[in-house]
Design an enzyme around this catalytic site. Structure first.
Site, short mmCIF file in Angstrom:
data_model
loop_
_atom_site.label_atom_id
_atom_site.label_comp_id
_atom_site.label_asym_id
_atom_site.label_seq_id
_atom_site.Cartn_x
_atom_site.Cartn_y
_atom_site.Cartn_z
N TYR A 197 0.84 -1.20 0.00
CA TYR A 197 0.00 0.00 0.00
C TYR A 197 0.87 1.25 0.00
O TYR A 197 0.66 2.18 -0.79
CB TYR A 197 -0.91 -0.03 1.22
N ALA A 198 1.88 1.27 0.87
CA ALA A 198 2.76 2.44 0.96
C ALA A 198 3.54 2.64 -0.33
O ALA A 198 3.73 3.77 -0.79
CB ALA A 198 3.72 2.28 2.14
#
Length: 361
Positions: A197-198
């Site tokens: 996600y990051a």
């Protein structure tokens, strides 16, 4: 070249501090003037046309309501048409001039062309494109047993923003409009359980920062970043549906008021209408950025200490191909036809600290 870089390593940091010390008062004055000007100027959105992706729930839904209060014409895009109809009716009740609902998948370029073309054919213009489609996860990278989830997460969080932008950009050029993107503090603040996600959000921010230089002043770009805003998700269970994997079934169908999502959405729309380049919620997270640049070890020690004080590692098996159980032992997932469908999702565990709580988007 190595010798030259060695010299710069010694010269550039202290010189930069000196320059910053002298320029800081001037920058503060300029920022104050810009803020004062922005407080008096805000784009009138009445009769303007706004496309909002990911509008069926979460941040996208609340952004739709904020634009509706400004009497804009809305085009709501998501995969769940039935849910979009509910959001659309709510938006009409709140003041939207006209609402169009289009079921589409933002990771498919042909779907993006379809809903952008439908917007232009019906309204004749496009003023704001708001990209909010997003999918979080809560697994440790080493837990994953099925890499099927990797491209899905990257598709939604990166290409699900780039494709609509690519298709809509010529029309936003014509109206001197604005692109709004929902990013995250994880683009620069590393935390466990959010590696993919990051990475996707970091790529997204860099894409729009580069695009900002390419389009110059013809198109405005607002990059919104938020921290942990999922604390209001206190119930529900995972539910698998066609075209909407791993959503909180009960929570997403209920309109919640007065929570952090509403505050964040309000800031995004207000900032976009003022022409702000950045919207941050909450803004105090910026202090971590200074530590990351100038004292990364201090930041790493602090995060390790904060995360370590909450006991032993708690494992989330979402997306790993293994059964997911609540801590009470009660099954949390409804029956799924395939482990490959177990996408990581915004979820919530009351046992987790604020730093460990995932996102609701």
């Amino acid at each position: 070249m190595d010798f030259f870089n060695s010299i710069l390593n010694w010269v550039v940091p202290p010189a930069s501090f000196v320059i910053l010390a002298f320029s800081w008062p001037t920058l503060c004055f300029i920022n104050a003037c810009e803020s004062l000007y922005s407080s008096f100027y805000s784009e009138n959105m009445e009769d303007k046309v706004v496309i909002i992706t990911g509008a069926s729930s979460g941040i996208g839904e609340q952004i739709a309501y904020e634009y509706a209060k400004r009497r804009a014409n809305l085009v709501l895009v998501a995969r769940r048409e039935q849910r979009l109809q509910v959001v659309g009716q709510n938006a009409r009740d709140m003041g939207a001039k006209h609402v169009t609902v289009i079921a589409a998948d933002v990771v498919k370029e042909e779907d993006c062309r379809r809903f952008v073309n439908d917007t232009i054919n019906f309204y004749g213009r496009l003023d704001h494109l708001v990209n909010t489609a997003s999918l979080g996860h809560t697994f440790y990278f080493e837990e994953v047993t099925d890499t099927y989830v990797f491209p899905l997460l990257l598709d939604i969080n990166f290409w699900g923003n780039v494709y609509p932008t690519y298709v809509a950009l010529p029309y936003i050029h014509q109206s001197n409009g604005r692109i709004v993107v929902n990013a995250s503090v994880e683009t620069w603040l590393p935390l466990p359980r959010m590696s993919l996600y990051a990475a996707a959000k970091a790529a997204l921010v860099n894409f729009y920062e580069t695009l900002r230089f390419e389009v110059k002043d013809d198109v405005g770009i607002t990059i919104a970043t938020h921290g942990w805003i999922g604390s209001e998700v206190t119930g529900g269970k995972f539910m698998l549906e066609e075209g909407a994997e791993m959503q909180w079934k009960e929570e997403r169908e209920v309109h919640v008021t007065g929570g952090p999502i509403e505050d964040y959405a309000r800031l995004i729309v207000s900032g976009a209408c003022r022409g702000d380049a950045y919207v941050k919620y909450p803004s105090w997270y910026d202090i971590f950025l200074l530590f990351r640049v100038f004292a990364p070890n201090v930041l790493n020690w602090t995060l390790r200490f904060l995360l370590a004080t909450h006991g032993a590692r708690r494992t989330s098996l979402v997306g790993t191909g293994r059964p997911l159980l609540e801590y009470t032992g009660r099954p949390l997932l409804e029956m799924s036809p395939s482990p490959k469908k177990l996408l990581a999702s915004p979820t919530h565990y009351s046992q987790l600290s604020p730093l460990q709580q995932p996102k609701w988007e």
